[in-house]
Design a protein around this motif. Structure first.
Motif, PDB file in Angstrom:
ATOM      1  N   ARG A 177       0.674  -1.175   0.251  1.00  0.00           N
ATOM      2  CA  ARG A 177      -0.115  -0.077  -0.024  1.00  0.00           C
ATOM      3  C   ARG A 177       0.737   1.169  -0.071  1.00  0.00           C
ATOM      4  NH1 ARG A 177      -0.979   4.171   2.648  1.00  0.00           N
ATOM      5  NH2 ARG A 177       0.570   3.104   4.496  1.00  0.00           N
ATOM      6  N   SER A 178       1.866   1.207   0.740  1.00  0.00           N
ATOM      7  CA  SER A 178       2.863   2.344   0.738  1.00  0.00           C
ATOM      8  C   SER A 178       3.352   2.534  -0.615  1.00  0.00           C
ATOM      9  CB  SER A 178       3.995   2.287   1.828  1.00  0.00           C
ATOM     10  OG  SER A 178       4.972   1.089   1.619  1.00  0.00           O
ATOM     11  N   THR A 179       3.563   1.494  -1.413  1.00  0.00           N
ATOM     12  CA  THR A 179       4.186   1.860  -2.730  1.00  0.00           C
ATOM     13  C   THR A 179       3.116   2.640  -3.534  1.00  0.00           C
ATOM     14  OG1 THR A 179       5.487   0.060  -2.710  1.00  0.00           O
ATOM     15  CG2 THR A 179       5.149   0.545  -4.662  1.00  0.00           C
ATOM     16  N   VAL A 180       1.768   2.179  -3.425  1.00  0.00           N
ATOM     17  CA  VAL A 180       0.928   2.955  -4.206  1.00  0.00           C
ATOM     18  C   VAL A 180       0.749   4.432  -3.681  1.00  0.00           C
ATOM     19  CG1 VAL A 180      -1.630   2.949  -4.680  1.00  0.00           C
ATOM     20  CG2 VAL A 180      -0.668   0.831  -4.815  1.00  0.00           C
ATOM     21  N   ALA A 181       0.674   4.499  -2.452  1.00  0.00           N
ATOM     22  CA  ALA A 181       0.584   5.887  -1.874  1.00  0.00           C
ATOM     23  C   ALA A 181       1.814   6.624  -2.423  1.00  0.00           C
ATOM     24  CB  ALA A 181       0.550   5.918  -0.330  1.00  0.00           C
ATOM     25  N   PRO A 213       8.727  -1.555 -12.335  1.00  0.00           N
ATOM     26  CA  PRO A 213       8.310  -2.850 -12.917  1.00  0.00           C
ATOM     27  C   PRO A 213       7.003  -3.307 -12.247  1.00  0.00           C
ATOM     28  CG  PRO A 213      10.496  -2.912 -13.175  1.00  0.00           C
ATOM     29  CD  PRO A 213      10.054  -1.825 -12.053  1.00  0.00           C
ATOM     30  N   ALA A 214       7.177  -3.622 -10.830  1.00  0.00           N
ATOM     31  CA  ALA A 214       6.307  -4.177 -10.243  1.00  0.00           C
ATOM     32  C   ALA A 214       4.588  -3.388 -10.261  1.00  0.00           C
ATOM     33  CB  ALA A 214       6.380  -4.547  -8.851  1.00  0.00           C
ATOM     34  N   PHE A 215       4.911  -1.997 -10.074  1.00  0.00           N
ATOM     35  CA  PHE A 215       3.904  -1.192  -9.906  1.00  0.00           C
ATOM     36  C   PHE A 215       3.107  -1.240 -11.432  1.00  0.00           C
ATOM     37  CE2 PHE A 215       1.562   2.739 -10.659  1.00  0.00           C
ATOM     38  CZ  PHE A 215       0.859   2.870  -9.055  1.00  0.00           C
ATOM     39  N   ILE A 216       3.914  -1.002 -12.506  1.00  0.00           N
ATOM     40  CA  ILE A 216       3.430  -0.880 -13.690  1.00  0.00           C
ATOM     41  C   ILE A 216       2.674  -2.245 -14.063  1.00  0.00           C
ATOM     42  CG2 ILE A 216       4.001  -0.774 -15.973  1.00  0.00           C
ATOM     43  CD1 ILE A 216       6.358   1.140 -15.221  1.00  0.00           C
ATOM     44  N   GLY A 217       3.378  -3.391 -14.092  1.00  0.00           N
ATOM     45  CA  GLY A 217       2.883  -4.575 -14.074  1.00  0.00           C
ATOM     46  C   GLY A 217       1.394  -4.736 -13.335  1.00  0.00           C
ATOM     47  N   GLY A 218       1.362  -4.637 -12.126  1.00  0.00           N
ATOM     48  CA  GLY A 218       0.402  -4.860 -11.175  1.00  0.00           C
ATOM     49  C   GLY A 218      -0.888  -3.821 -11.592  1.00  0.00           C
ATOM     50  N   ALA A 219      -0.499  -2.422 -11.981  1.00  0.00           N
ATOM     51  CA  ALA A 219      -1.527  -1.741 -12.580  1.00  0.00           C
ATOM     52  C   ALA A 219      -2.317  -2.324 -13.724  1.00  0.00           C
ATOM     53  CB  ALA A 219      -1.033  -0.138 -12.866  1.00  0.00           C
ATOM     54  N   LEU A 220      -1.420  -2.696 -14.812  1.00  0.00           N
ATOM     55  CA  LEU A 220      -2.006  -3.089 -15.973  1.00  0.00           C
ATOM     56  C   LEU A 220      -2.999  -4.233 -15.631  1.00  0.00           C
ATOM     57  CD1 LEU A 220       1.064  -2.690 -18.257  1.00  0.00           C
ATOM     58  CD2 LEU A 220      -1.063  -1.339 -18.101  1.00  0.00           C
ATOM     59  N   VAL A 221      -2.413  -5.400 -14.615  1.00  0.00           N
ATOM     60  CA  VAL A 221      -3.427  -6.458 -14.390  1.00  0.00           C
ATOM     61  C   VAL A 221      -4.575  -5.917 -13.731  1.00  0.00           C
ATOM     62  CG1 VAL A 221      -3.536  -8.520 -12.904  1.00  0.00           C
ATOM     63  CG2 VAL A 221      -1.509  -8.016 -14.247  1.00  0.00           C
ATOM     64  N   ALA A 222      -4.378  -5.173 -12.619  1.00  0.00           N
ATOM     65  CA  ALA A 222      -5.568  -4.670 -11.867  1.00  0.00           C
ATOM     66  C   ALA A 222      -6.398  -3.904 -12.641  1.00  0.00           C
ATOM     67  CB  ALA A 222      -5.176  -4.036 -10.567  1.00  0.00           C
ATOM     68  N   LEU A 223      -6.122  -2.973 -13.410  1.00  0.00           N
ATOM     69  CA  LEU A 223      -6.947  -2.317 -14.242  1.00  0.00           C
ATOM     70  C   LEU A 223      -7.375  -2.685 -15.729  1.00  0.00           C
ATOM     71  CD1 LEU A 223      -5.334   1.049 -12.733  1.00  0.00           C
ATOM     72  CD2 LEU A 223      -7.283  -0.160 -11.789  1.00  0.00           C
ATOM     73  N   THR A 224      -7.409  -3.736 -15.911  1.00  0.00           N
ATOM     74  CA  THR A 224      -7.559  -4.102 -17.160  1.00  0.00           C
ATOM     75  C   THR A 224      -9.084  -3.482 -17.451  1.00  0.00           C
ATOM     76  OG1 THR A 224      -6.219  -6.271 -16.964  1.00  0.00           O
ATOM     77  CG2 THR A 224      -7.930  -6.309 -18.789  1.00  0.00           C
ATOM     78  N   PRO A 225      -9.381  -3.316 -18.705  1.00  0.00           N
ATOM     79  CA  PRO A 225      -8.544  -3.231 -20.141  1.00  0.00           C
ATOM     80  C   PRO A 225      -7.728  -2.117 -20.319  1.00  0.00           C
ATOM     81  CG  PRO A 225     -11.001  -2.579 -20.375  1.00  0.00           C
ATOM     82  CD  PRO A 225     -10.703  -2.612 -18.701  1.00  0.00           C
ATOM     83  N   MET A 226      -7.525  -1.291 -19.501  1.00  0.00           N
ATOM     84  CA  MET A 226      -6.608  -0.301 -19.600  1.00  0.00           C
ATOM     85  C   MET A 226      -5.258  -0.640 -19.938  1.00  0.00           C
ATOM     86  SD  MET A 226      -8.626   2.251 -18.759  1.00  0.00           S
ATOM     87  CE  MET A 226      -7.599   3.617 -18.686  1.00  0.00           C
ATOM     88  N   CYS A 227      -4.514   0.071 -20.986  1.00  0.00           N
ATOM     89  CA  CYS A 227      -3.340  -0.454 -21.459  1.00  0.00           C
ATOM     90  C   CYS A 227      -2.179   0.608 -20.959  1.00  0.00           C
ATOM     91  CB  CYS A 227      -3.215  -0.556 -22.897  1.00  0.00           C
ATOM     92  SG  CYS A 227      -3.426   0.801 -24.154  1.00  0.00           S
TER      93      CYS A 227
END
Length: 121
Positions: A61-65, A76-90
């Motif tokens: 959570r601290s990384t997101v904040a 990379p972990a944030f970018i990859g996680g965002a693309l997975v969690a916020l699908t269909p956003m690219c």
């Protein structure tokens, strides 16, 4: 530097994926969060807290904040996680590629490739 591809006339080899060769000069790029678009995507996806978003992204959570506040650049972990969690956003919807340095050779007439091109994967 070792190139990934053999060079031939008219072809600029890549020494690193995040550096762009411009007629003998190197330009580095980084990725920046599109904060407004990211916030809209989070809201549309139904996340009500940084905790819920972080859990879906599989990051702290601290990384997101810290990324949302601008204290930390997305990794990379944030970018990859965002693309997975916020699908269909690219990636182009949520992030932008920006130069971190300018070419030292000012005689360049143009770039090979395009940092603003499609980055969806």
């Amino acid at each position: 530097m070792a190139a990934l591809f053999a060079t031939s006339p008219g072809f600029h080899s890549w020494s690193r994926p995040w550096e762009h060769r411009i007629e003998g000069a190197e330009v580095s790029y980084t990725i920046r969060l599109r904060a407004d678009a990211f916030a809209r995507a989070v809201q549309l996806a139904g996340f009500r807290s940084d905790y819920g978003l972080a859990k879906a992204m599989e990051v702290n959570r601290s990384t997101v904040a810290r990324v949302l506040s601008g204290l930390l650049q997305p990794g990379p972990a944030f970018i990859g996680g965002a693309l997975v969690a916020l699908t269909p956003m690219c990636s182009n919807d949520l992030f932008e590629v920006i130069p971190t340095s300018t070419p030292t050779d000012r005689s360049s007439t143009g770039r090979q490739g395009n940092a603003d091109g499609p980055l969806c994967f």
